[in-house]
Design an enzyme around this catalytic site. Sequence first.
Site, PDB file in Angstrom:
ATOM      1  N   LYS A  18       0.840  -1.212   0.000  1.00 11.71           N
ATOM      2  CA  LYS A  18       0.000   0.000   0.000  1.00 11.71           C
ATOM      3  C   LYS A  18       0.867   1.249   0.000  1.00 11.71           C
ATOM      4  O   LYS A  18       2.036   1.235   0.397  1.00 11.71           O
ATOM      5  CB  LYS A  18      -0.939   0.032   1.209  1.00 11.71           C
ATOM      6  N   ASP A 145      -2.904  -1.648   9.625  1.00 10.39           N
ATOM      7  CA  ASP A 145      -3.015  -1.679   8.161  1.00 10.39           C
ATOM      8  C   ASP A 145      -3.607  -2.986   7.637  1.00 10.39           C
ATOM      9  O   ASP A 145      -3.900  -3.096   6.448  1.00 10.39           O
ATOM     10  CB  ASP A 145      -1.626  -1.523   7.514  1.00 10.39           C
TER      11      ASP A 145
END
Length: 311
Positions: A18, A145
């Site tokens: 990401k 996350d």
Amino acid sequence: MSSAATARRSATVRAPAKVNLELKVGPRRPDGFHDLATVYMALGLHDEVTVIPADEWSVSVTGPYAARVPTDESNLALRAARLLATVTSVDEPVAVHIHKEIPVAGGMAGGSADAAAALLACDHLWSVGMSRDELLEIAAELGSDVPFLLAGGIAVGSGRGEKLAPVLARGSYHWVLAVSDGGLSTPEVYAECDRLRSGQETPTPEPSPEMLAALRSGDADALGAALSNDLSDAALSLKPELGEVLASGLEFGAKGGIVSGSGPTVAFLTDSSEAALDLCVSLTATGVAREVKRAKGPVHGAQVVAGPSRT
Ligand code: ATP
């Protein structure tokens, strides 16, 4: 390998890296975490996690960054598999194998990607059939996350980053990732951020209207201009060389550049795959970063690529 005695079940899941397109950091909370508002984008750079029933729990790693990944109980993929077994009362240890393509300790959440992949792989292997919301809840226990790496695409994260909300977004983007040596530890970067901001009023974090408008428009120029990261000053303070990396990418024509999460990877946005290739070549030639990679985004979150199967 065809007899019943050697038949082995397995499941394999790919999970993406990401980048935080925007990362707003609120004040430090009493529990030591910070409230965040972040806009995540999943990038087409993947780790692959395979789980195979075994006599004992274990983890092994291959790929270019294997030497930097712990293979003890601290490994996030192993912790994810064990947590799912506990929650679902499954009594079947697995050998977890990670093929690692996401740089380690680079601010691209590779460990969290492996945790997301291991959760989904075990869910399939054990035919647990968890709902998406149940898996997201377990993911949040493993790390801030991890839920996003299950979900993928583009999303707004709040709380510690684990509470996800959809965002209206269009377009596909071409990124160049400048990966530097010497990881920055996430807690150290937050501590430096607190130090740099001490005595200042910190507003409640929320995504900026500029970022949300840029995502709605699908325009790389607007997105490039809206990229922002409250941890950037702290990462640059701890690792001043990153300033040179950022300046080089922008000089070579990137639409925008940003420290990814807590760094030290710097992500540059370009407007085509050709522009990304050119930037990749130019940055590699300068030698400002250890490694330069390209990735497209947004991509899907963790996905089963094989299994459960018998080999
Ligand atoms: P963060 O999510 O804190 O931003 P990061 O993206 O910078 O982290 P990761 O690659 O996730 O970095 O690794 C951070 C640390 O987590 C590593 O230094 C390593 O010791 C530990 N770790 C545990 N499990 C894993 C894993 N499966 N892959 C990579 N690192 C792992």
